[in-house]
Enzyme design. Structure first.
Site, PDB file in Angstrom:
ATOM      1  N   LEU A   1       0.842  -1.203  -0.002  1.00  0.00           N
ATOM      2  CA  LEU A   1       0.130   0.124  -0.019  1.00  0.00           C
ATOM      3  C   LEU A   1       0.827   1.418  -0.126  1.00  0.00           C
ATOM      4  CD1 LEU A   1      -2.802  -1.023   2.493  1.00  0.00           C
ATOM      5  CD2 LEU A   1      -3.140  -0.978  -0.049  1.00  0.00           C
ATOM      6  N   GLY A   2       1.948   1.145   0.570  1.00  0.00           N
ATOM      7  CA  GLY A   2       2.987   2.392   0.676  1.00  0.00           C
ATOM      8  C   GLY A   2       4.072   1.992   1.373  1.00  0.00           C
ATOM      9  N   ARG A   3       5.105   2.870   1.117  1.00  0.00           N
ATOM     10  CA  ARG A   3       6.502   2.750   2.088  1.00  0.00           C
ATOM     11  C   ARG A   3       6.715   4.231   2.683  1.00  0.00           C
ATOM     12  NH1 ARG A   3      10.319  -0.736   0.277  1.00  0.00           N
ATOM     13  NH2 ARG A   3       9.402  -2.388  -1.098  1.00  0.00           N
TER      14      ARG A   3
ATOM     15  N   GLN B   1       9.736   5.867   5.735  1.00  0.00           N
ATOM     16  CA  GLN B   1      11.039   5.982   6.195  1.00  0.00           C
ATOM     17  C   GLN B   1      11.614   4.830   7.013  1.00  0.00           C
ATOM     18  OE1 GLN B   1      12.023   9.547   8.331  1.00  0.00           O
ATOM     19  NE2 GLN B   1      14.241   9.014   8.761  1.00  0.00           N
ATOM     20  N   TYR B   2      10.505   4.000   7.739  1.00  0.00           N
ATOM     21  CA  TYR B   2      10.823   3.179   8.681  1.00  0.00           C
ATOM     22  C   TYR B   2      10.112   2.020   8.442  1.00  0.00           C
ATOM     23  CZ  TYR B   2      12.908   6.827  11.241  1.00  0.00           C
ATOM     24  OH  TYR B   2      13.665   7.898  11.685  1.00  0.00           O
TER      25      TYR B   2
ATOM     26  N   VAL C   1       7.439  -0.511   5.362  1.00  0.00           N
ATOM     27  CA  VAL C   1       6.435  -0.853   4.332  1.00  0.00           C
ATOM     28  C   VAL C   1       5.078  -1.366   4.729  1.00  0.00           C
ATOM     29  CG1 VAL C   1       6.127  -2.084   2.139  1.00  0.00           C
ATOM     30  CG2 VAL C   1       8.582  -1.550   3.051  1.00  0.00           C
ATOM     31  N   VAL C   2       4.268  -0.761   4.238  1.00  0.00           N
ATOM     32  CA  VAL C   2       2.699  -1.002   4.516  1.00  0.00           C
ATOM     33  C   VAL C   2       1.900  -1.834   3.549  1.00  0.00           C
ATOM     34  CG1 VAL C   2       0.648  -0.248   5.122  1.00  0.00           C
ATOM     35  CG2 VAL C   2       2.407   1.210   5.826  1.00  0.00           C
TER      36      VAL C   2
ATOM     37  N   LYS D   1       1.907  -3.095   8.924  1.00  0.00           N
ATOM     38  CA  LYS D   1       3.266  -2.186   8.587  1.00  0.00           C
ATOM     39  C   LYS D   1       4.381  -2.925   9.129  1.00  0.00           C
ATOM     40  CE  LYS D   1       5.466   2.031   9.811  1.00  0.00           C
ATOM     41  NZ  LYS D   1       5.167   3.382  10.348  1.00  0.00           N
TER      42      LYS D   1
ATOM     43  N   ASP E   1       4.929  14.324  14.907  1.00  0.00           N
ATOM     44  CA  ASP E   1       4.665  14.147  13.281  1.00  0.00           C
ATOM     45  C   ASP E   1       3.443  14.161  12.779  1.00  0.00           C
ATOM     46  OD1 ASP E   1       6.470  13.675  10.950  1.00  0.00           O
ATOM     47  OD2 ASP E   1       6.223  11.599  11.039  1.00  0.00           O
TER      48      ASP E   1
END
Length: 903
Positions: A633-635, A637-638, A640-641, A656, A752
């Site tokens: 689904l996405g990446r 900094q820490y 991958v989802v 995640k 954040d």
């Protein structure tokens, strides 16, 4: 074996279940070992700290952080349990057939090869206990249970065999008592035996079942199987099962061994099933379902009946998995509860220590300032009150004169023998009488003057002394050294009472007061007598009159003020000296507290959090299994989802995966997981369902932490790109503020807040996600974290508070007001991250667009104010946003009238 081809799924799945148990048991044992070592180290460090710094920390922060002994002992027993399969049954033939079925080969003789029948039909059966273990080579031996191997010639030793010789299974008549009690150990190179041992109980004619199971009470986790070859169980067999339940409190899996005639028509409940249900040996709801019973809690586990040997794996494998997992789930739950309890104590103590470090110097300074103000005020009173006191003494004498003369006339002298007709006495007695009259006048005058002087400084006592005493009491409690600073504090309070409670000094019988009275009496002019007079009432009155007239109000006032100043100065000096001693004691204590605070933040809490993450993840994988990764689904900094269709009964989920590169990142991740997992559920935060540690991630090259959380529709960045109307954007702003307020209310900072960390559901309601930088203020080390555009200037100094989230919201609100994801011009011009940070520190902020509403612009400007103390509280921001939304969005015709989209 009857049907060796059917044993494949049973062997494979049963071996896998025991393999998972052993693998998880190793992880549990490792975690427990590290937990015990951690608490031992904490205890040793605490003891060393106490021995080097005195009794200060003996009753301090770390005494309550410990591993309860009974919990530790229980967990040691659990991880020390070896898995066993115990095979019982109505007769030896049924037991042997079940054993052959499980191993997938005809290892034990059946039918006529096994010899005579046992039980009621054949009372002469003498088959001994069998124990199957793993080994590289196949061998048989006799051994006493838990002791040593016997030197005995077995039939199997005489040649090659595929089925265990019948002679070796039976006890011979000529054998001595030791050999009659021995069990036959059969060592095989078999996949199932690599993971678990198997024990076949002896015939009841050889050894009662309770004696045979006595060795199984400790150190094993039994999977109890009972082979049934008859239609029902006899009364003796039911009694035997009751003894089994009393000896081993575990459920029993009953297995129907097929006989020649079919016992019951297919699809009907058997008589055996009804009997077992009536005896509460199995659960009535589970029945003989081929899929096995649903998961049950350890205390509620029930037996099960498998009526089809060919489909035994569908019943036995879930049953075995349930028994094995239940104990490990209970153990991991208990261990994680210990971790979480002590971790919460660490975090709470970090708050307490941080507050102590902040508040104690302020209390000392406050005490010093207040005492100085009190001293100055009282000294000013002493300096300016002398003339007033002179007038007060004159007025007091005038108002009291008649009463004093009357009291003097009626005075009864002490220690003087008076004659009945008041004849003249000796000069010595006359002097005593005069002295007593003077004492009467001085005492009465002293009382009156003291009361008036006390009332003039009474408001100061109430304003200053009470506050000082409360501060001193607080400082005394926080020293933790009753033998040292407690004495100092008490001395300070005594000084305050003696110096500033004026009425105590005047009214007490201390030597200071007597000296003071003598000085006042010296002011009285001496009266000389030529001839001793008659001591009458008139004479007493005359003496009192002369004494009053001889008093000098000016000298008396001067003497009182001088005494007051002298005592005030000495008390002030003593107070300052004692306060310095108290401050020195606190300085050393605060240095040790700061050192302990750093250790809690940097070492103790992160290490314990990692152990907690491991125990919780082990519990989650035991209960729900390993999640299956879907499409990416996405990446970030820490990590991958990924998409995860279903886990723990929740769907869909987002997963995640985070691969911590070193111990620091591991510990940080573990702490952040603890904070997030400890949060109560809130509709404006993305729910975290659980975690699993994947030791085979990347083909086993690394270890990944899989965080399973609620799946939402899209993030705010994607939503703004797709287009959102004004009302939706303002509602999102309200949702974000509500979520941040909740975090702050729990003592956490997000650090954040940005577009990609705000997720939207299908109704475009917002939830905050990615609490990766989320921490309590007391646990922050001043690290620089966040996304540059949304970072407040003070973040670069390492000293900040929860107002950094208000700043970040101000930037986020700018994007919401623009309705686009385009960077502000001031930030777009920056060629590097360093240049961006420099400009932000210099005051660079997003520009105002022509479409902005005035109130919206004022709100975002206030939120990103460079001075953290000038930023509005979120409790003020939220109603302001609601007011803006009501004003701009109530009338559908005005939705775009005051704030147009700029995309």
């Amino acid at each position: 074996m009857e049907n060796p081809q059917k044993a494949g799924p049973l062997l494979r799945d049963l071996t896998r279940a025991f393999s998972h148990y052993n693998k998880h048991n190793l992880l549990l044992k490792k975690n427990l070992k590290e937990t015990i070592a951690f608490f031992r180290e904490i205890r040793q460090n605490h003891s060393n700290t106490c021995s080097t710094s005195g009794p200060e920390l003996d009753s301090g922060q770390l005494r309550c952080i410990s591993f309860p002994r009974h919990d530790e002992d229980h967990l040691q027993k659990v991880v020390g349990c070896a898995p066993y399969i115990l095979i019982l049954g109505q007769d030896c033939s049924a037991r042997y057939q079940l054993l052959n079925c499980m191993l997938g080969e005809r290892l034990l003789p059946l039918g006529s090869d096994a010899g005579g029948a046992c039980g009621v039909e054949g009372g002469a059966c003498r088959r001994r206990k069998l124990c199957f273990t793993h080994g590289r080579q196949t061998r048989l031996s006799l051994a006493l249970p838990g002791q040593y191997e016997l030197v005995h010639q077995l039939a199997a030793h005489c040649g090659r065999w595929d089925t265990v010789p019948r002679e070796d299974l039976e006890i011979q008549e000529c054998e001595d008592p030791a050999q009659r009690l021995a069990e036959l150990e059969i060592t095989l190179h078999h996949a199932l035996l690599q993971e678990a041992k198997i024990m076949v109980l002896p015939c009841r004619n050889v050894q009662p079942v309770e004696e045979a199971l006595e060795d199984c009470r400790r150190g094993i986790l039994p999977i109890i199987l009972y082979a049934v070859s008859k239609a029902t169980l006899s009364a003796d067999q039911l009694s035997e099962l009751q003894k089994v339940r009393e000896t081993l409190p575990y459920p029993v899996c009953f297995v129907r061994i097929p006989t020649e005639p079919a016992p019951d028509p297919p699809g009907q409940r058997s008589a055996l099933f009804a009997q077992l249900v009536s005896q509460e040996l199995i659960g009535g709801a589970a029945g003989n379902c081929a899929c096995g019973a649903p998961a049950q809690t350890p205390g509620k586990m029930q037996g099960i009946l498998g009526e089809d040997l060919e489909r035994l794996h569908r019943v036995l494998v879930p049953f075995a998995r349930q028994v094995l997992q239940s104990q490990q789930v209970e153990a991991t739950t208990l261990l994680n509860a210990v971790h979480c309890r002590c971790l919460d104590l660490f975090i709470n103590q970090a708050f307490d220590m941080q507050r102590d470090l902040q508040i104690t110097p302020r209390r000392l300074e406050y005490t010093r300032e207040k005492e100085g103000e009190l001293y100055s005020s009282l000294m000013a009173i002493a300096n300016r009150k002398q003339e007033e006191m002179k007038e007060m003494i004159v007025e007091t004498l005038e108002s009291m004169k008649e009463q004093l003369l009357e009291d003097a006339a009626n005075l009864e002298f002490t220690d003087i023998i008076m004659t009945s007709n008041s004849e003249p006495m000796s000069s010595k007695d006359i002097k005593v009488c005069i002295s007593q009259i003077q004492d009467l006048i001085v005492i009465r005058l002293n009382q009156a003057v003291a009361n008036k002087l006390t009332s003039s400084v009474d408001y100061l006592r109430e304003s200053f002394v009470g506050t000082l005493e409360r501060c001193l009491c607080s400082l005394e409690k926080s020293t933790g050294e009753p033998c040292a600073h407690n004495v100092t504090s008490n001395h300070l309070k005594q000084i305050l009472n003696a110096a500033y409670h004026v009425e105590v000094t005047f009214h007490s019988g201390s030597s200071v007061t007597r000296l003071f009275w003598e000085q006042i009496k010296q002011i009285i002019h001496r009266i000389s007598w030529v001839n001793p007079p008659s001591v009458t009432s008139e004479w007493k009155r005359k003496v009192a009159q002369d004494a009053i007239e001889s008093l000098s109000a000016a000298k008396l006032a001067k003497s009182i003020c001088s005494q007051f100043r002298t005592r005030l100065n000495s008390s002030h000096e003593a107070f300052a000296s004692s306060l310095r001693q108290l401050e020195e004691g606190h300085t050393g204590r605060l240095e040790r507290t700061e050192d302990l605070w750093l250790r809690v933040r940097k070492d103790h809490a992160p290490r314990l959090a990692r152990l907690s993450l491991e125990s919780r993840s082990l519990r989650d994988i035991l209960l729900h299994g390993k999640p299956k990764l879907g499409r990416e689904l996405g990446r970030g900094q820490y990590g991958v989802v990924y998409l995860c269709d279903n886990w723990a009964g929740r769907h869909p989920c987002a997963l995640k995966s985070v691969v911590p590169p070193d111990d620091k990142h591991w510990n940080d991740l573990a702490l952040e997981f603890h904070y997030t997992r400890s949060l109560p559920k809130h509709e404006r935060l993305v729910n975290l369902h659980g975690s699993v540690i994947d030791h085979s991630y990347g083909g086993g090259s690394s270890i990944a932490v899989l965080l399973i959380m609620e799946r939402l529709h899209r993030d705010l960045y994607t939503g703004l790109k797709a287009g959102l109307v004004l009302k939706e954007r303002l509602q999102i702003a309200l949702d974000v503020v509500e979520g941040i307020r909740f975090l702050h209310g729990q003592g956490l900072l997000h650090r954040d807040i940005k577009l990609k960390n705000v997720l939207l559901d299908k109704q475009n309601r917002a939830k905050i996600t990615d609490l990766g930088f989320c921490k309590p203020e007391a646990m922050m080390s001043g690290s620089i974290v966040g996304t540059p555009i949304h970072m407040a200037p003070e973040l670069f100094t390492g000293k900040y508070d929860n107002s950094v989230d208000v700043y970040a919201f101000g930037i986020l609100f700018w994007y919401l007001c623009t309705g686009s994801v385009k960077l502000p011009e001031a930030f777009e011009r920056c060629s590097s991250k360093d240049q961006l940070w420099t400009n932000v520190k210099k005051g660079s902020r997003p520009e105002r667009l022509a479409s902005f509403d005035e109130e919206c612009w004022q709100l975002m400007e206030a939120c990103w104010n460079g001075d953290p103390s000038q930023r509005p509280l979120l409790g003020i921001v939220q109603p302001s946003l609601q007011s803006i939304m009501d004003r701009l969005c109530n009338d559908s015709d005005q939705k775009s009238g005051n704030l147009e989209d700029s995309n």
